[in-house]
Structure formats: structure tokens, C-alpha cells
Design a protein around this motif. Structure first.
Motif, PDB file in Angstrom:
ATOM      1  N   PRO A  85       6.731  32.431   1.994  1.00 33.25           N
ATOM      2  CA  PRO A  85       5.486  31.919   2.569  1.00 33.25           C
ATOM      3  C   PRO A  85       4.821  32.931   3.495  1.00 33.25           C
ATOM      4  CG  PRO A  85       7.337  31.123   3.843  1.00 33.25           C
ATOM      5  CD  PRO A  85       7.920  31.953   2.717  1.00 33.25           C
ATOM      6  N   THR A  86       3.531  32.755   3.710  1.00 34.46           N
ATOM      7  CA  THR A  86       2.837  33.406   4.814  1.00 34.46           C
ATOM      8  C   THR A  86       2.788  32.405   5.953  1.00 34.46           C
ATOM      9  OG1 THR A  86       1.487  34.856   3.426  1.00 34.46           O
ATOM     10  CG2 THR A  86       0.645  34.361   5.622  1.00 34.46           C
ATOM     11  N   HIS A  87       3.590  32.669   7.004  1.00 27.90           N
ATOM     12  CA  HIS A  87       3.620  31.766   8.151  1.00 27.90           C
ATOM     13  C   HIS A  87       2.361  31.932   9.001  1.00 27.90           C
ATOM     14  CE1 HIS A  87       7.708  30.586   7.302  1.00 27.90           C
ATOM     15  NE2 HIS A  87       8.181  31.821   7.432  1.00 27.90           N
ATOM     16  N   LEU A  88       2.108  30.978   9.875  1.00 28.42           N
ATOM     17  CA  LEU A  88       0.875  30.973  10.659  1.00 28.42           C
ATOM     18  C   LEU A  88       0.778  32.110  11.662  1.00 28.42           C
ATOM     19  CD1 LEU A  88       0.456  27.144  11.357  1.00 28.42           C
ATOM     20  CD2 LEU A  88      -0.815  28.559   9.716  1.00 28.42           C
ATOM     21  N   ASP A  89       1.898  32.739  12.026  1.00 28.07           N
ATOM     22  CA  ASP A  89       1.844  33.863  12.965  1.00 28.07           C
ATOM     23  C   ASP A  89       1.463  35.173  12.296  1.00 28.07           C
ATOM     24  OD1 ASP A  89       4.824  35.527  12.763  1.00 28.07           O
ATOM     25  OD2 ASP A  89       4.660  33.564  11.844  1.00 28.07           O
ATOM     26  N   SER A  90       1.309  35.189  10.978  1.00 27.47           N
ATOM     27  CA  SER A  90       0.986  36.413  10.252  1.00 27.47           C
ATOM     28  C   SER A  90      -0.361  36.983  10.695  1.00 27.47           C
ATOM     29  CB  SER A  90       0.942  36.134   8.748  1.00 27.47           C
ATOM     30  OG  SER A  90       0.490  37.271   8.036  1.00 27.47           O
ATOM     31  N   LYS A  91      -0.420  38.313  10.800  1.00 24.56           N
ATOM     32  CA  LYS A  91      -1.679  38.962  11.159  1.00 24.56           C
ATOM     33  C   LYS A  91      -2.712  38.895  10.041  1.00 24.56           C
ATOM     34  CE  LYS A  91       0.034  42.174  14.659  1.00 24.56           C
ATOM     35  NZ  LYS A  91       0.161  43.576  15.085  1.00 24.56           N
ATOM     36  N   THR A  92      -2.311  38.452   8.868  1.00 26.02           N
ATOM     37  CA  THR A  92      -3.285  38.255   7.799  1.00 26.02           C
ATOM     38  C   THR A  92      -4.131  37.012   8.036  1.00 26.02           C
ATOM     39  OG1 THR A  92      -1.727  36.966   6.434  1.00 26.02           O
ATOM     40  CG2 THR A  92      -1.753  39.360   6.125  1.00 26.02           C
ATOM     41  N   LEU A  93      -3.742  36.192   9.007  1.00 27.61           N
ATOM     42  CA  LEU A  93      -4.486  34.987   9.353  1.00 27.61           C
ATOM     43  C   LEU A  93      -5.084  35.155  10.746  1.00 27.61           C
ATOM     44  CD1 LEU A  93      -1.846  32.314   8.251  1.00 27.61           C
ATOM     45  CD2 LEU A  93      -3.771  33.194   6.911  1.00 27.61           C
ATOM     46  N   VAL A  94      -6.284  34.634  10.940  1.00 26.37           N
ATOM     47  CA  VAL A  94      -6.927  34.655  12.250  1.00 26.37           C
ATOM     48  C   VAL A  94      -7.121  33.205  12.657  1.00 26.37           C
ATOM     49  CG1 VAL A  94      -8.895  35.391  13.615  1.00 26.37           C
ATOM     50  CG2 VAL A  94      -8.084  36.820  11.718  1.00 26.37           C
ATOM     51  N   LEU A  95      -6.275  32.740  13.593  1.00 24.91           N
ATOM     52  CA  LEU A  95      -6.256  31.333  13.947  1.00 24.91           C
ATOM     53  C   LEU A  95      -6.601  31.138  15.414  1.00 24.91           C
ATOM     54  CD1 LEU A  95      -2.971  30.299  12.079  1.00 24.91           C
ATOM     55  CD2 LEU A  95      -5.324  30.140  11.256  1.00 24.91           C
ATOM     56  N   ASP A  96      -6.923  29.924  15.773  1.00 26.16           N
ATOM     57  CA  ASP A  96      -7.249  29.567  17.145  1.00 26.16           C
ATOM     58  C   ASP A  96      -6.018  29.744  18.021  1.00 26.16           C
ATOM     59  OD1 ASP A  96      -8.078  28.494  19.508  1.00 26.16           O
ATOM     60  OD2 ASP A  96      -8.387  26.463  18.739  1.00 26.16           O
ATOM     61  N   SER A  97      -6.104  30.644  18.996  1.00 23.71           N
ATOM     62  CA  SER A  97      -4.960  30.942  19.843  1.00 23.71           C
ATOM     63  C   SER A  97      -4.633  29.798  20.800  1.00 23.71           C
ATOM     64  CB  SER A  97      -5.211  32.222  20.646  1.00 23.71           C
ATOM     65  OG  SER A  97      -6.343  32.065  21.478  1.00 23.71           O
ATOM     66  N   GLY A  98      -5.468  28.757  20.833  1.00 24.75           N
ATOM     67  CA  GLY A  98      -5.218  27.616  21.690  1.00 24.75           C
ATOM     68  C   GLY A  98      -4.165  26.662  21.167  1.00 24.75           C
ATOM     69  N   ASP A  99      -3.683  26.886  19.961  1.00 27.51           N
ATOM     70  CA  ASP A  99      -2.635  26.043  19.398  1.00 27.51           C
ATOM     71  C   ASP A  99      -1.401  26.112  20.296  1.00 27.51           C
ATOM     72  OD1 ASP A  99      -0.384  25.123  17.840  1.00 27.51           O
ATOM     73  OD2 ASP A  99      -1.660  25.286  16.064  1.00 27.51           O
ATOM     74  N   PRO A 100      -0.851  24.980  20.721  1.00 30.85           N
ATOM     75  CA  PRO A 100       0.318  25.020  21.617  1.00 30.85           C
ATOM     76  C   PRO A 100       1.542  25.667  20.996  1.00 30.85           C
ATOM     77  CG  PRO A 100      -0.096  22.788  20.821  1.00 30.85           C
ATOM     78  CD  PRO A 100      -1.282  23.607  20.436  1.00 30.85           C
ATOM     79  N   ASP A 101       1.576  25.777  19.678  1.00 33.22           N
ATOM     80  CA  ASP A 101       2.716  26.404  18.998  1.00 33.22           C
ATOM     81  C   ASP A 101       2.542  27.917  18.871  1.00 33.22           C
ATOM     82  OD1 ASP A 101       5.233  26.039  17.886  1.00 33.22           O
ATOM     83  OD2 ASP A 101       4.465  25.864  15.839  1.00 33.22           O
ATOM     84  N   ALA A 102       1.344  28.432  19.200  1.00 30.17           N
ATOM     85  CA  ALA A 102       1.081  29.869  19.124  1.00 30.17           C
ATOM     86  C   ALA A 102       1.823  30.583  20.251  1.00 30.17           C
ATOM     87  CB  ALA A 102      -0.421  30.117  19.203  1.00 30.17           C
ATOM     88  N   PRO A 103       2.070  31.890  20.135  1.00 30.84           N
ATOM     89  CA  PRO A 103       1.669  32.757  19.027  1.00 30.84           C
ATOM     90  C   PRO A 103       2.678  32.849  17.890  1.00 30.84           C
ATOM     91  CG  PRO A 103       2.623  34.095  20.748  1.00 30.84           C
ATOM     92  CD  PRO A 103       2.650  32.673  21.261  1.00 30.84           C
ATOM     93  N   LEU A 104       3.878  32.309  18.074  1.00 24.81           N
ATOM     94  CA  LEU A 104       4.922  32.487  17.058  1.00 24.81           C
ATOM     95  C   LEU A 104       5.029  31.311  16.096  1.00 24.81           C
ATOM     96  CD1 LEU A 104       7.801  34.202  19.067  1.00 24.81           C
ATOM     97  CD2 LEU A 104       5.870  35.220  17.847  1.00 24.81           C
ATOM     98  N   TYR A 105       4.444  30.176  16.444  1.00 20.15           N
ATOM     99  CA  TYR A 105       4.437  29.011  15.553  1.00 20.15           C
ATOM    100  C   TYR A 105       5.842  28.679  15.036  1.00 20.15           C
ATOM    101  CZ  TYR A 105      -0.625  29.729  15.543  1.00 20.15           C
ATOM    102  OH  TYR A 105      -1.943  29.872  15.910  1.00 20.15           O
ATOM    103  N   TRP A 106       6.810  28.635  15.958  1.00 22.93           N
ATOM    104  CA  TRP A 106       8.202  28.527  15.544  1.00 22.93           C
ATOM    105  C   TRP A 106       8.504  27.210  14.836  1.00 22.93           C
ATOM    106  CZ3 TRP A 106      11.577  24.963  17.909  1.00 22.93           C
ATOM    107  CH2 TRP A 106      11.110  24.354  19.075  1.00 22.93           C
TER     108      TRP A 106
END
Length: 318
Positions: A85-106
Motif C-alpha cells: 500500500p501507499t500509506h497516508l504518510d507517503s510524500k507522494t500524498l499531500v494531506l491536511d497536516s491538521g489530522d490528529p494522526d499526522a505526520p506518521l498516521y500510525w
């Protein structure tokens, strides 16, 4: 340095591999749909499944479904279906950094793997020639670096929620074995940077990681941005988890374990094709024996690693 003996090699010659990406899986509630790469041998049936979790590195594309070709191709050429998979922390994705699970989305990372297992029917339909060839009773997980942490969660490692102190259990019973490559260790040995930026690591508990696993660590993998404990930190998933577990310590290996994240990767500080080959064979052999009772591949691979005049590493088990 002597080359590993033939016993370290899979018993059969590699087969051609079919790799398809992106396979897009619906993911309600996820920031974006889940994209995966599927690599499979073009022949064979009742194929075991490997979920391969990428790390959180500096490169733009290695930390995505486009990385880890040395592992994915080798394992697919020797009888596994590898899903990345491409996980949400991948630099290929540009996501809202306000997500409480960011930046590693463990948490989301472990959820990605569960989604894949939930949607194997859709994956079979999306990959020509794959339908009816999967053995869904034989599933394993592999992860490198942060991906090793993801794998450990699926194998039973727990955390405490930082807000209310409740236990977070993301174990996946469909996964029968795993391989942790240069994975994070105990939470009381974090660097100041890691403690401030990745505080969830401070609550890690390996005592509940009961699923069989192989931990592979490099004796030169100091990771000072993450830990004050030095290279030994990466052995913690073995030392602090209950058996059955095995630990391979690779001599002179850094965090890249010779270059497992991709071919000719500039950020690999310890590039060593022979070391990568050892990781490939050890991983394949361990999972063969873990998934097929009585298979001798793991013992043969251990003998090859340690029996040469100049061994590549050492092995211990419990």
C-alpha cells in the motif's frame, strides 16, 4: 566477504513476475482512496500473501507502493503474492497536516493492511490471472523502519492512547507471521526529537506481540534522531516480546540493511548487494517455515548466514 552458501537460496529458480499498480481500493473515511501494488508470480496456485509496509524516508517515491522492489520482486519470484500500500504518510500524498494522526498516521497504516485483507476479492478481480490463486489462510506481514512498527502492531504490539490512556489494540488475527526490518524499539529510549514529535512511541508495549516474527537489525543502525540507545534499540521487538521470535543481527549494517528500500538508492548509507541478498533469502526462508509446518528453509538459511568463514550476521531465537 564470502558469499552465502547455496543452502541460503530458495530451492526453486525464480519465476517471471507480474506487477500491477495502482490497484485502487475504496476506503470510506480515509483521506484518499487506498492505492496498492500487487506483485505475483505468473504461475502457481495456492499462493501465500505478504503485506509489505514501506518506511517513512526522505525520498519522494520509495515510501509508497513504488518502493522496496528488491524485496517485492524477489519474494514474488519465489512464490508469494506481495501487496504494497501507499500509506497516508507517503510524500507522494499531500494531506491536511491538521489530522490528529499526522505526520506518521500510525493507526491508519495498520488500518490499510486490514482493508487490503477485507478486499482480496476486489484485488483478484483487478489483477488479470490472479483470481483463485491466493491461499488466504497463509498471510504474513513485512515492514521496514516505520513499516516495521506497522507490522508489529498487526502482530500484537499495543500502545496507550495519549488522550485517555486506553489500550490501542490493532492486532490482525488473519496474519500468521511477520518480519520486522530495522523497526523502532522501546519508548523509554527515545531521542528528544522523537519524544517531542512522535510521542505515541513512548507508550509502545511489545509484551503483547505474540504472533511469530523475525526481527532483522543492523549493528551499525544507531538512528540518533530516534533513540539514545544506539543500534541495540532495533532489537527490542525481539527482546521485549514473547516467543516464538527470532533475531538476525547483520554485521556492519545501517538502517537501510544494505539497500532494501530500492535499487541504487542514494540515501542508503550501507549499500551492499550481498547484504540485501541475505535479507531477501532470510525473509523468504523464515516465512516459508512459519507458514508451512515442517519446511526446513529457515534452518538452512540460518546455517548459511552463520556458517561461512566470514558470516554476514548472527541469529538467536526463543
Amino acid at each position: 566477504m564470502n558469499k552465502p552458501t547455496p543452502a541460503a537460496h530458495p530451492r526453486s529458480a525464480p519465476t517471471p513476475v507480474l506487477s500491477v499498480s495502482p490497484v485502487v481500493l475504496p476506503a470510506p473515511g480515509r483521506a484518499v482512496e487506498l492505492q496498492v501494488r500487487v506483485s505475483a508470480p505468473v504461475t502457481g496456485s495456492e499462493l501465500p500473501i505478504i503485506l509489505l509496509s514501506h518506511g517513512h524516508g526522505r525520498s519522494n517515491h520509495l515510501s509508497s507502493l513504488n518502493g522496496y522492489a528488491p524485496l517485492a520482486h524477489f519474494l514474488a519470484a519465489h512464490g508469494f503474492v506481495v501487496i504494497q500500500p501507499t500509506h497516508l504518510d507517503s510524500k507522494t500524498l499531500v494531506l491536511d497536516s491538521g489530522d490528529p494522526d499526522a505526520p506518521l498516521y500510525w493507526r491508519a497504516r495498520a488500518g490499510d493492511m486490514k482493508r487490503i485483507l477485507d478486499q482480496l476479492d476486489a484485488i483478484e478481480r483487478a489483477v488479470a490471472g490472479l483470481a483463485g490463486r491466493l491461499d488466504r489462510s497463509k498471510v504474513a506481514v513485512i515492514g521496514h523502519s516505520l513499516g516495521g512498527h506497522t507490522a508489529s502492531l498487526l502482530l500484537g504490539t499495543r500502545h496507550k492512547d495519549l488522550h485517555d490512556g486506553t489500550a490501542v489494540n490493532l492486532a490482525e488475527p488473519r496474519i500468521k507471521a511477520g518480519v520486522l526490518l530495522a523497526a523502532p524499539g522501546r519508548g523509554d529510549a527515545l531521542s528528544r526529537f522523537a519524544a517531542e514529535n512522535y510521542p505515541f512511541f513512548s507508550t509502545i508495549d511489545f509484551s503483547t506481540m505474540t504472533t511469530p516474527a523475525l526481527v532483522i537489525a543492523g549493528d551499525k543502525d544507531d538512528s540518533p534522531h530516534l533513540t539514545v540507545a544506539g543500534a541495540d534499540w532495533h532489537a527490542d521487538p525481539y527482546l521485549l516480546a514473547p516467543g516464538p521470535k527470532s533475531l538476525v543481527t547483520l554485521f556492519d549494517a545501517g538502517h537501510g540493511l544494505g539497500g532494501v528500500s530500492g535499487y541504487d538508492v542514494a540515501e542508503t548509507t550501507d549499500e551492499n548487494p550481498e547484504r540485501v541478498a541475505a535479507v531477501q533469502r532470510l525473509t523468504w526462508a523464515y516465512l516459508r517455515t512459519a507458514l508451512y509446518s515442517g519446511d526446513s528453509a529457515w534452518q538452512e538459511a540460518q546455517d548459511a548466514l552463520t556458517g561461512a568463514a566470514h558470516p554476514l550476521g548472527r541469529v538467536e531465537s526463543k
